[in-house]
Design a protein around this motif. Sequence first.
Motif, PDB file in Angstrom:
ATOM      1  N   VAL A 177      -2.823   8.407   9.826  1.00 45.58           N
ATOM      2  CA  VAL A 177      -3.489   9.065  10.954  1.00 45.58           C
ATOM      3  C   VAL A 177      -4.868   9.561  10.520  1.00 45.58           C
ATOM      4  CG1 VAL A 177      -3.368  10.969  12.595  1.00 45.58           C
ATOM      5  CG2 VAL A 177      -1.302   9.712  12.012  1.00 45.58           C
ATOM      6  N   VAL A 390     -14.155  -0.163  10.474  1.00 49.41           N
ATOM      7  CA  VAL A 390     -12.993  -1.025  10.711  1.00 49.41           C
ATOM      8  C   VAL A 390     -12.062  -1.174   9.499  1.00 49.41           C
ATOM      9  CG1 VAL A 390     -12.322  -3.421  11.168  1.00 49.41           C
ATOM     10  CG2 VAL A 390     -13.858  -2.247  12.721  1.00 49.41           C
ATOM     11  N   VAL A 393      -9.946   1.883   9.284  1.00 50.68           N
ATOM     12  CA  VAL A 393      -8.950   1.941  10.351  1.00 50.68           C
ATOM     13  C   VAL A 393      -7.820   0.942  10.082  1.00 50.68           C
ATOM     14  CG1 VAL A 393      -8.570   1.538  12.808  1.00 50.68           C
ATOM     15  CG2 VAL A 393     -10.605   2.751  12.060  1.00 50.68           C
ATOM     16  N   TYR A 394      -8.189  -0.257   9.629  1.00 51.36           N
ATOM     17  CA  TYR A 394      -7.163  -1.260   9.353  1.00 51.36           C
ATOM     18  C   TYR A 394      -6.250  -0.823   8.206  1.00 51.36           C
ATOM     19  CZ  TYR A 394      -8.853  -4.873  12.546  1.00 51.36           C
ATOM     20  OH  TYR A 394      -9.173  -5.585  13.670  1.00 51.36           O
ATOM     21  N   PHE A 397      -3.815   1.296   9.760  1.00 56.34           N
ATOM     22  CA  PHE A 397      -2.790   0.516  10.465  1.00 56.34           C
ATOM     23  C   PHE A 397      -1.684   0.107   9.501  1.00 56.34           C
ATOM     24  CE2 PHE A 397      -5.887  -1.285  13.887  1.00 56.34           C
ATOM     25  CZ  PHE A 397      -5.923  -0.031  14.481  1.00 56.34           C
ATOM     26  N   MET A 400       0.415   2.985   8.409  1.00 53.66           N
ATOM     27  CA  MET A 400       1.263   3.444   9.514  1.00 53.66           C
ATOM     28  C   MET A 400       2.542   2.604   9.588  1.00 53.66           C
ATOM     29  SD  MET A 400       1.945   5.152  12.336  1.00 53.66           S
ATOM     30  CE  MET A 400       0.511   6.127  12.594  1.00 53.66           C
ATOM     31  N   ILE A 401       2.383   1.283   9.560  1.00 51.92           N
ATOM     32  CA  ILE A 401       3.549   0.411   9.714  1.00 51.92           C
ATOM     33  C   ILE A 401       4.480   0.545   8.510  1.00 51.92           C
ATOM     34  CG2 ILE A 401       4.307  -1.979   9.913  1.00 51.92           C
ATOM     35  CD1 ILE A 401       1.743  -2.549  11.452  1.00 51.92           C
ATOM     36  N   CYS A 404       6.089   4.092   8.443  1.00 51.20           N
ATOM     37  CA  CYS A 404       7.152   4.264   9.443  1.00 51.20           C
ATOM     38  C   CYS A 404       8.394   3.504   9.021  1.00 51.20           C
ATOM     39  CB  CYS A 404       6.709   3.762  10.817  1.00 51.20           C
ATOM     40  SG  CYS A 404       5.820   4.975  11.782  1.00 51.20           S
TER      41      CYS A 404
END
Lengths: 458, 280
Positions: A177, A390, A393-394, A397, A400-401, A404
């Motif tokens: 995040v 970018v 941010v990637y 991503f 995050m995956i 989780c």
Amino acid sequence: MTKSTNPDSLLRKIWKFFTSVKLSMSVLLSLAATSVIGTVIPQNGIPEVYTRQYGENLFNLFNALDFFDMYHSWWFRALLCLLTINITICSIERLSSTWKIIFPKRPSFDANRFQKVKNREEWTSGSSPEALHDIFHPYISKRFSVSLSQKTESGYFIFGEKGRWTSLGVYAVHLSVILMVAGGLIGSIFGFDGTVNIPEGESADTIFLGNHSSEKKLDFQIRCDDFDVSFYDSGMPKEYRSRLSIIKNGRTVTRQDILVNAPLRFEGVNIFQSSYGEMPSDKFTVTFTERESGSLYDVEAGFDKPIDMPNGAGKFIVKDFRTSFEYSGFNLGKTFICTMIPTGKEPEPVLVSVDHPRFDMMRQGDFVITISNVLYKYYTGLQVTRDPGVPVVYAGFLFMIIGCYITFFMFHQTICIQLSNKGAGAQVVIAGISGKHRPGMNTVIRRISHHLKQLSAA
Amino acid sequence: MTSSEIFSIITFIYGAAALLYMIAWVFKKPMPGKLATAALTIAAIGNLAGILRRWVESNQMGIGRAPLTNLYESLIFFALTIAILYLFVEFKYKLRILGAIASLVSFLSMAYAALKLNNAIQPLIPALKSNWLIAHVMTCFIGYAAFTIAFGISIMFLVKSSKEAKASGEQPSVITSRIPSFDILDDLTHQMVTFGFLFLSIGIITGAVWANQAWGRYWGWDPKETWSLVTWLIYASLLHARLMRGWKGKKIALLSFIGFLAMLFTYFGVNLLPGLHSYQ
Ligand code: HEM
């Protein structure tokens, strides 16, 4: 000294405030609730349209609250900032206290912890505890990252443990995040997002940012060598294709076709196919028809070049062109926007529609003006962006995956196998404890028990 | 058989499965329950076959695209994901109670698609020609399906707790006595929400990557994007409420209900608002 004047305890208080999960829930739900505003009120529209829709008072209120560009408003950014600080401080606080638990100096096991565990399987075997131990211990040490066997009065304990590190998954999620917010920030500070229309065969090096409010010059030129649009039988567009060349310091450095999902990337700048349209060439015929006599006068013209009207009636300038033009609820289609300067009078605007040549008769002037012999060229509408945020941010991503997945589907598991003498054979008890009481532990124990039974029978 | 014909037969089988699950629920007989499971399994297989058939049809028409690109196709895929996910839960937890709700949702989803929407196979506009589209739509819908099942569980939770509050002391009613214990419901909700959260996250992320490739921006606050974020934030706060503040039962059920409403709006409501994502 009272508590609130003690700087140490004030800092502590602020720190404590930011470690609270109550705060994070409030911030998450506030972000959810306020985000809705921008989906109900169209963003970045024209003030006149808003005033018509909401009335003067409501418009002023909404404007003061930045509702017309709310995702960039100071208060929305403040909420995002609060979220980031909250996550950061919360994670630091918890990580520092859980680190020692996650990575202990030396593992230790306590058989008592397994006495009352619900996740357990029990059975008896004909083999002796020693024999079973020699089969089971290698099995456990292969399957668990840490294993240990203990001799007891009546047999053995075999312990196995793995997945302690999975409690780090949450921190990966929280870091993700932070990375996304940071990447967004980097993009908005160091990046840009603009558009440019380039007719076939021409080139451009200046793009328009935002709502055409400002311009930006690139350090290279984009030339559109060719543009093609193909349609399905139904008339729906099938493919837009622009052949672009990048020219830097007078040399063509790259040439590439771009499609909607296949942009051109050059020195950190991305060029996307975003729209297309038709543009008139800079050479056409303006015809003045004298209303009284009906005589026609043709004049060759181009944009922004004043031409003389017949009989010294004045000057006429073609200023601009629109593929479609709305006039009192009627669409004039392809329209030139012009200015007429009658001799000795104030200039007046004139709309000349190519698709509706009789439109200018309504103006009731001395001359009816039409424009013909227009050659149209396609232009390609490009979106030109640069976003150094970018990669950050990637990365977010990805974290995050993975985070989780680890948090939700992997867990810390510890098992204990107790082998004790029972008659000629042994009593086997397999019990397991999972972090956060996962229901999955049940399955783990059943599967291990099943395997061990097979091993001991073989 | 054309895919549309397959889908209309499947719609009826979903309806039959829903009916059988309800009969099994009310009369507590094993036979209708087994039949219901069989019917739902057949419906799911048929549903999948229909989707594959539609893919073949689009290839025969020379269009050749995955059947996941408009509201009609998404509803049909949604019905399938609900059915599969539910069957998985039934198998794992030996629990038939949710079957009525799951099959009913699949049935309604298929029926709405068949009755209200255009089933013609249309070619794709340029922006939709991307492999990311398939990844994006599939993961989003798996997430939606999980949240829908979590919502079904929450409904049971609320029904059970309100009925039992009223009927304390009396014999528990026919309906609620079949609902599993609060612990199991709570655990199942959590499983479904975490599963849904992972897939919604992947769905949003694949969408962002795709948008970055097609339009040069990974996030544009378009209404659909924003609503999916709203949904995601609600479920994120649910996870924290449960894990950190120890919320259980009714409060969690309520949050899961709100999250579900946000999800529904992301799916259907947003089409009423302007933006890139509105299907049709
Ligand atoms: C968009 C923002 C956030 C997301 C997506 C997020 C996500 C998550 C997830 C997925 C979990 C794991 C839940 C589970 O195991 O079921 C978690 C746990 C947690 N979150 Fe967050 N979170 C966010 C913001 C925050 C904030 C602002 C705080 C600050 C207080 C916070 C504090 C925690 C804590 C303390 C835990 C428990 C960690 C543990 O088990 O040791 N989270 N979060």
